[in-house]
Write an enzyme that holds these catalytic residues in place. Structure first.
Site, PDB file in Angstrom:
ATOM      1  N   GLU A   1       0.846  -1.194   0.000  1.00 41.59           N
ATOM      2  CA  GLU A   1       0.000   0.000   0.000  1.00 41.59           C
ATOM      3  C   GLU A   1       0.883   1.248   0.000  1.00 41.59           C
ATOM      4  O   GLU A   1       0.718   2.147  -0.829  1.00 41.59           O
ATOM      5  CB  GLU A   1      -0.904  -0.014   1.225  1.00 41.59           C
ATOM      6  CG  GLU A   1      -1.770   1.233   1.362  1.00 41.59           C
ATOM      7  CD  GLU A   1      -2.469   1.322   2.704  1.00 41.59           C
ATOM      8  OE1 GLU A   1      -3.479   2.041   2.778  1.00 41.59           O
ATOM      9  OE2 GLU A   1      -2.005   0.698   3.680  1.00 41.59           O
ATOM     10  N   HIS A   2       1.803   1.328   0.950  1.00 38.45           N
ATOM     11  CA  HIS A   2       2.786   2.408   1.020  1.00 38.45           C
ATOM     12  C   HIS A   2       4.172   1.802   0.828  1.00 38.45           C
ATOM     13  O   HIS A   2       4.533   0.853   1.522  1.00 38.45           O
ATOM     14  CB  HIS A   2       2.766   3.106   2.380  1.00 38.45           C
ATOM     15  CG  HIS A   2       1.428   3.615   2.801  1.00 38.45           C
ATOM     16  ND1 HIS A   2       0.581   2.902   3.634  1.00 38.45           N
ATOM     17  CD2 HIS A   2       0.785   4.776   2.521  1.00 38.45           C
ATOM     18  CE1 HIS A   2      -0.520   3.598   3.844  1.00 38.45           C
ATOM     19  NE2 HIS A   2      -0.427   4.742   3.179  1.00 38.45           N
TER      20      HIS A   2
END
Length: 422
Positions: free
Chosen positions: A320-321
């Site tokens: 996601e990050h």
């Protein structure tokens, strides 16, 4: 946290790291009941669930007028922060607005046009904290896209968070409802006496919210099914372990089920990051959640034999990050295609993207970044292709079309072309 070698991970350990999901299966049955009741009883069900789940007796479900008052009464510093974040988010998303186009191709005029959706619902989570940033991230791209009606649903409370309401006002929401959980998703999807039905529901939430989005998908569109927060850091010996740990602890703060992983090609850096995580996790308001996240099987500090091995891990992980802190960070980025949002260098903490750099923080999790991107203007527009042919252009394609149509046994298709030349 202990440091493990990427090459020595057992199949079970790898599975724990890579097989991340939203954890919604055990919530789906109860969510179906909630959705069914909201569809049958409307506002009555929403008020009943507000009392059952939030211990709140609510009168008016729509609190749109309160949003402007909350903005006016907000602390100056918080108001300024919300406005600055909103402006940056708006500027970034305005760059995403697609342009209609038409071009000539040998007498064929072909093109594509884009039109916004009419009605969208944005879910803004509540519960243990207020999340005005999620309101900004959901509403602003929809407004920029030109959506006619953008509604926000957020959990009810005896006193609704002023920051959440103010953010809805700043972002340009047309309606705000004090409805939370799976029942909010149902209300937005199907409508009630007070809540207008929408075409698409977006925004993060807990597993019941996510399960509800899974259930209504097909009747309305959704953005995607997101699970707990994820961070993968790829770093070398030029990275400051204290700053890497700070980013990991920050993401662990979201949820005890968050996944935070660091991969370094330098063992000393990896060891220092692990030590710093343990130190920084203590004596905080959310220490219990942070420590649970750092200790769960989906979190790890890893040492790679080379940066190439770290890159391969990152591509497979599809975080996601993704934070890259290394001497050759741009070159490393060129080798990694799968990530929701990327943070390059020591002065790009993930928190700046969570709030105010301008990029969107509603991002794919669980490896979905291999096939999908984060929330954007694209989620709020639909495209239509357009074609216009003159007689010569159709004549040039007549044999091609009729031959293919008859090969597929579709004689009427072929005749629809031939008749134009009778």
């Amino acid at each position: 946290m202990n440091v493990s070698a990427v090459a020595d991970l057992s199949p079970e350990a790898r599975a724990a790291l890579f097989e991340r999901d939203a954890g919604i299966e055990d919530a789906r049955e109860s969510v179906r009941d909630i959705i069914g009741r909201v569809r049958e009883e409307g506002d009555v069900a929403l008020r009943s669930y507000a009392k059952e789940f939030d211990d709140v007796d609510i009168g008016t479900l729509a609190v749109t007028d309160e949003a402007e008052r909350a903005y006016d009464d907000l602390d100056d510093d918080l108001r300024d922060a919300i406005e600055t974040a909103a402006e940056n988010i708006r500027t970034f998303h305005e760059r995403q607005v697609p342009d209609d186009w038409r071009e000539q191709f040998d007498g064929r005029e072909l093109g594509r046009r884009y039109r916004p959706l009419e009605r969208v619902g944005v879910y803004a989570p509540g519960g243990t904290a207020a999340y005005p940033s999620s309101v900004l991230m959901g509403v602003i791209p929809a407004v920029v896209a030109g959506v006619d009606h953008v509604a926000v649903a957020t959990p009810p409370a005896e006193e609704l968070p002023a920051a959440t309401l103010a953010a809805a006002h700043v972002a340009g929401a047309d309606a705000v409802y004090q409805v939370g959980g799976a029942q909010a998703i149902a209300a937005l999807a199907y409508g009630t006496e007070s809540v207008s039905a929408v075409q698409k529901v977006v925004g993060p939430g807990n597993r019941w919210v996510t399960a509800a989005k899974a259930e209504v998908r097909g009747d309305v569109e959704i953005d995607f099914l997101a699970g707990p927060s994820e961070l993968l850091v790829v770093c070398d010996d030029t990275a400051d372990p204290e700053l890497i740990a700070a980013d990991m602890v920050a993401q662990a703060e979201h949820d005890p089920n968050a996944s935070v992983v660091c991969v370094s090609d330098d063992e000393a850096t990896a060891e220092a990051v692990a030590d710093a995580c343990e130190r920084q996790a203590t004596a905080r308001e959310r220490t219990e959640a942070i420590e649970s996240a750092l200790e769960n099987d989906a979190s790890a500090v890893l040492c790679a034999r080379s940066m190439s091995e770290a890159v391969l891990f990152a591509e497979e992980y599809a975080a996601e990050h993704l934070s890259i802190v290394a001497a050759d960070e741009e070159a490393l980025l060129d080798r990694i295609d799968s990530a929701g949002s990327v943070f390059l260098g020591g002065f790009s903490p993930v928190a700046v993207g969570d709030y105010a750099s301008g990029t969107n923080h509603v991002l794919p999790t669980g490896g979905l970044a291999k096939v999908a991107g984060g929330l954007s203007v694209d989620h709020f527009v639909r495209s239509t292709t357009v074609q216009k042919l003159d007689e010569d252009a159709l004549s040039s394609l007549r044999e091609t079309v009729t031959t293919l149509a008859r090969a597929e046994g579709l004689e009427a298709h072929a005749e629809s072309v031939d008749k134009r030349f009778d």
